[in-house]
Scaffold this active site. Structure first.
Site, mmCIF file in Angstrom:
data_model
loop_
_atom_site.group_PDB
_atom_site.id
_atom_site.type_symbol
_atom_site.label_atom_id
_atom_site.label_comp_id
_atom_site.label_asym_id
_atom_site.label_seq_id
_atom_site.Cartn_x
_atom_site.Cartn_y
_atom_site.Cartn_z
ATOM 1 N N HIS A 208 1.105 1.875 4.775
ATOM 2 C CA HIS A 208 2.070 3.512 4.454
ATOM 3 C C HIS A 208 1.619 3.801 6.554
ATOM 4 C CE1 HIS A 208 0.157 3.556 0.624
ATOM 5 N NE2 HIS A 208 0.275 5.046 0.773
ATOM 6 N N HIS A 250 -8.112 -0.291 4.912
ATOM 7 C CA HIS A 250 -7.462 -1.019 5.586
ATOM 8 C C HIS A 250 -8.774 -1.050 7.239
ATOM 9 C CE1 HIS A 250 -3.266 -1.314 4.794
ATOM 10 N NE2 HIS A 250 -3.693 -0.414 4.280
HETATM 11 C C1 LIG Z 1 6.212 -0.776 -4.659
HETATM 12 C C2 LIG Z 1 6.408 0.176 -3.418
HETATM 13 C C3 LIG Z 1 8.062 0.029 -3.322
HETATM 14 C C4 LIG Z 1 6.238 -0.139 -2.542
HETATM 15 C C5 LIG Z 1 4.090 -0.331 -2.113
HETATM 16 C C6 LIG Z 1 3.775 1.071 -1.609
HETATM 17 C C7 LIG Z 1 2.815 0.354 -0.875
HETATM 18 C C8 LIG Z 1 1.633 0.707 -2.173
HETATM 19 C C9 LIG Z 1 1.903 -0.188 -0.120
HETATM 20 C C10 LIG Z 1 0.756 -0.235 0.054
HETATM 21 O O1 LIG Z 1 0.700 0.260 1.237
HETATM 22 P P1 LIG Z 1 -0.538 0.408 2.273
HETATM 23 O O2 LIG Z 1 -0.637 -1.637 3.182
HETATM 24 O O3 LIG Z 1 -1.101 1.154 3.627
HETATM 25 O O4 LIG Z 1 -1.979 0.001 1.464
#
Ligand SMILES: CC(C)=CCC/C(C)=C/COP(=O)(O)O
Length: 284
Positions: A208, A250
């Site tokens: 994110h 995180h």
């Molecule tokens: C399935 C798709 C298209 C994207 C996944 C997005 C996601 C869940 C990312 C994890 O983000 P963090 O590392 O910040 O938790």
């Protein structure tokens, strides 16, 4: 009565350093052996720190000293090899990294005030989850693809196409780093995010945060926005990062690195920028 050292062999010869994973603080030796630790290396480490045994060692005959160590080189004049010297002297970088990790785990745990409904700021959790969705890959990919499809100017299509490429690049790069680093998410995190893939069980870096930093820069550079909207974009980027720690998803370093990585990813998108000219040039 057995001594605490006898109970846990990992603690011998090491200084207490906070480490471990998932918000847990463990003791681990600063002087990590290069290979498998030999009984002699533990002995040497203790002798280096204990004046009594050091004196006893000094009074040993040179022949016996030579016999007790397999090494031939001498780092301190007492039969220590260079390798032993490395084991005895934790590097400044090692200590700095261990300390940073300890502060990171401690701070992240303290900041995870929306990690569940019963947490101290549990009532803010729904709002934080809304911010989480605003930085999720699915709405960004779907929204960009829709805008690309709907755009009726070449300039608009060019911008949307490159944003789409950037978003896909971000997913691949984050998955690669997560797969290599394999840092588990904090233990207090509840894995209730929607649309996750297998690497999303890892926390370094925050996907994110990378997306928010990259898209934030992209919007500021390519959309003509009024000043209040530009401030809003910056605010949104910061909030997405902050919400990752508050939700307990995180550690702070995951988000900081994510911001840096997303910032660099934008540079990559600019370098690889696809324009109609490039596309037409490749077709002819
Ligand atoms: C399935 C798709 C298209 C994207 C996944 C997005 C996601 C869940 C990312 C994890 O983000 P963090 O590392 O910040 O938790």
């Amino acid at each position: 009565m057995p001594s605490p050292k006898a109970k846990n062999p990992n603690r011998s010869g090491g200084s207490p350093v906070l480490g471990g994973t998932g918000g847990r603080c463990d003791f681990m030796p600063l002087t990590k052996p290069l290979n498998r630790p030999s009984p002699q290396s533990h002995l040497l480490q203790r002798q280096g720190s204990d004046p009594t045994t050091a004196r006893l060692r000094a009074s040993e005959s040179p022949t016996r000293r030579r016999g007790s160590s397999s090494s031939t080189g001498s780092a301190s004049g007492q039969g220590l090899s260079d390798e032993d010297g490395i084991r005895l002297n934790p590097t400044f970088l090692g200590v700095a990294l261990s300390s940073l990790l300890a502060v990171d785990l401690w701070l992240s745990k303290r900041m995870g005030v929306c990690a569940c409904e019963d947490s101290s700021w549990g009532s803010v959790r729904p709002l934080m989850k809304l911010i989480e969705i605003s930085g999720h890959g699915v709405p960004w990919l779907a929204g960009t693809a829709y805008c690309l499809y709907k755009s009726d100017t070449v300039a608009g299509q060019e911008v949307m196409l490159n944003l789409l490429i950037g978003l896909l690049l971000d997913l691949v790069l984050v998955a690669m780093v997560k797969g290599v680093v394999r840092r588990p998410r904090p233990t207090y995190n509840r894995m209730d995010m929607f649309a996750t893939v297998s690497v999303d069980r890892y926390s370094f870096p925050s996907g994110h945060a990378t997306r928010a930093a990259m898209c934030g820069r992209f919007l500021l550079a390519h959309l003509v926005l009024a000043a209040p909207l530009r401030v809003l974009v910056l605010l949104w980027t910061g909030l997405v990062g902050l919400s990752r720690v508050l939700l307990g998803r995180h550690n702070v370093t995951d988000v900081m690195f994510g911001f840096w990585m997303g910032y660099c990813q934008y540079n990559l998108v600019e370098m690889l920028w696809l324009s109609p000219q490039t596309l037409l040039g490749q077709l002819t």
